[in-house]
Design an enzyme around this catalytic site. Structure first.
Site, short mmCIF file in Angstrom:
data_model
loop_
_atom_site.label_atom_id
_atom_site.label_comp_id
_atom_site.label_asym_id
_atom_site.label_seq_id
_atom_site.Cartn_x
_atom_site.Cartn_y
_atom_site.Cartn_z
CG ASN A 1 -3.11 -9.65 -1.70
OD1 ASN A 1 -3.93 -9.95 -0.83
ND2 ASN A 1 -3.07 -10.25 -2.88
CD1 TRP A 2 -0.99 -8.12 4.65
CD2 TRP A 2 -2.44 -8.04 6.35
NE1 TRP A 2 -0.53 -7.21 5.55
CE2 TRP A 2 -1.40 -7.13 6.60
CE3 TRP A 2 -3.48 -8.16 7.28
CZ2 TRP A 2 -1.35 -6.34 7.76
CZ3 TRP A 2 -3.45 -7.37 8.44
CH2 TRP A 2 -2.39 -6.48 8.67
CE LYS A 3 -0.75 -13.05 -2.43
NZ LYS A 3 0.09 -13.82 -3.33
CG HIS B 1 -4.38 -11.76 -6.76
ND1 HIS B 1 -3.87 -13.04 -6.81
CD2 HIS B 1 -3.40 -10.98 -6.27
CE1 HIS B 1 -2.62 -13.01 -6.36
NE2 HIS B 1 -2.32 -11.78 -6.02
CD GLU C 1 -2.51 -15.83 -4.82
OE1 GLU C 1 -3.22 -15.25 -3.97
OE2 GLU C 1 -1.27 -15.81 -4.79
CD GLU D 1 0.24 -9.16 -8.00
OE1 GLU D 1 0.87 -8.80 -7.01
OE2 GLU D 1 -0.75 -9.91 -7.95
N GLY E 1 4.90 -15.55 -5.01
CA GLY E 1 5.16 -16.52 -3.95
C GLY E 1 6.26 -17.51 -4.26
CB SER F 1 9.04 -12.84 -5.35
OG SER F 1 8.39 -14.12 -5.43
N GLY G 1 2.76 -9.47 -1.40
CA GLY G 1 2.10 -10.54 -0.67
C GLY G 1 2.88 -10.89 0.59
N GLY G 2 3.66 -11.95 0.52
CA GLY G 2 4.34 -12.50 1.70
C GLY G 2 5.07 -11.48 2.54
#
Ligand code: 13P
Length: 266
Positions: free
Chosen positions: A9-11, A93, A95, A167, A173, A214, A235-236
């Site tokens: 997930n590159w957000k 998600h 977010e 999640e 994050g 994470s 993600g990151g």
């Protein structure tokens, strides 16, 4: 046997100018049998990533979709518009639950649209820190599942290759993960909700459950060592080819081990 899945997930990262090259680099560094790879870039990078991944056996996903197919919805993107660009979609998600105030009911409508449009959904669920600390994590996730899945046909979801990502919000994050044991316990609780509350019975065992929050190449093996967990929504670390190479390699080891345990070849 459930598939092993590593979904990136590159957000709100990358641009149309650099996303294709990053996707191609990741694709060439993650060629492992037995692992489904999915890259979910921002909408504006979907075409570049699709082109970069053509013929490479790695799927492209969107990070959201609107529940209507067309109309007066400024700034939104429909499933019809994603046709030819994405075959997967992330829904619910945390977010978006936080920033766009997406409700379980709305997420359920998006899920119905994804299925009827041939998009493979990854439904995200997870509790806030205060909810975990007060012992309500399982209840919160069960409520999210019931809310989004109410009225949905089990067969339609299974045919669509429905995936759930657990999640925990406090792990996203932050560099702080759930313990593998807690994540596995939640995966079991998720399947128990599908099986008992939603009446799916044994079919709940077919649904892949990913862990997200994470995840890195250094910790993913801990999660994959849990039979209830079938991969990661990342993600990151998914923006780093070295990290993706490590995570997919780890998933490939797990795929081989699980296949061997079942007397099959991954
Ligand atoms: P991080 O891997 O950056 O914690 O993000 C997880 C996530 O939200 C994936 O959807």
């Amino acid at each position: 046997m459930r598939p092993l899945i590593i979904a990136a997930n590159w957000k709100m990262n990358t641009t149309p100018a650099d996303a294709g090259e990053l996707a191609a680099t990741i694709a060439s560094r993650t060629e492992e049998p037995g692992v489904i790879r999915v890259i979910c870039p921002p909408y504006v990078c979907l075409a570049a990533v699709r082109d970069a991944l053509a013929g490479k056996n790695i799927s492209v996903g969107a990070q959201n979709v609107h529940h209507e197919l067309a109309g007066a919805y400024t700034g939104e993107i429909s499933a019809a518009q994603l046709a030819g660009l994405a075959t997967w979609v992330i829904l619910g998600h945390s977010e978006r639950r936080r920033d766009q105030l997406e409700s379980d009911e709305l997420i359920g409508k998006k899920l119905a649209r994804a299925i009827s449009s041939g998009l493979r959904p990854i439904l995200c669920v997870g509790e806030l820190l205060a909810e975990r600390e007060s012992g309500r994590a399982v209840e919160v996730v069960a409520t999210q599942l019931r809310g989004a899945l109410a009225g949905k046909e089990m067969e339609a979801l299974l045919n669509a290759g429905f995936v759930i990502a657990y999640e925990p919000v406090w792990a996203i994050g932050t560099g702080r993960t759930a313990s593998a044991a807690d994540a596995a316990a939640m995966a079991d609780a998720i399947r128990a909700t599908l099986s008992a509350d939603l009446g799916w019975g044994d079919s709940a065992e077919v649904v892949p459950v990913l862990y997200g929050g994470s995840v890195t190449s250094a910790n993913i093996a801990d999660f994959l060592a849990e039979p209830a967990i079938d991969g990661g929504l990342v993600g990151g670390a998914s923006l780093k080819p070295d990290e993706m190479a490590g995570m997919v390699a780890s998933a490939a080891v797990t795929a081989r081990a699980r296949a061997a345990a079942e007397g099959k070849t991954a």
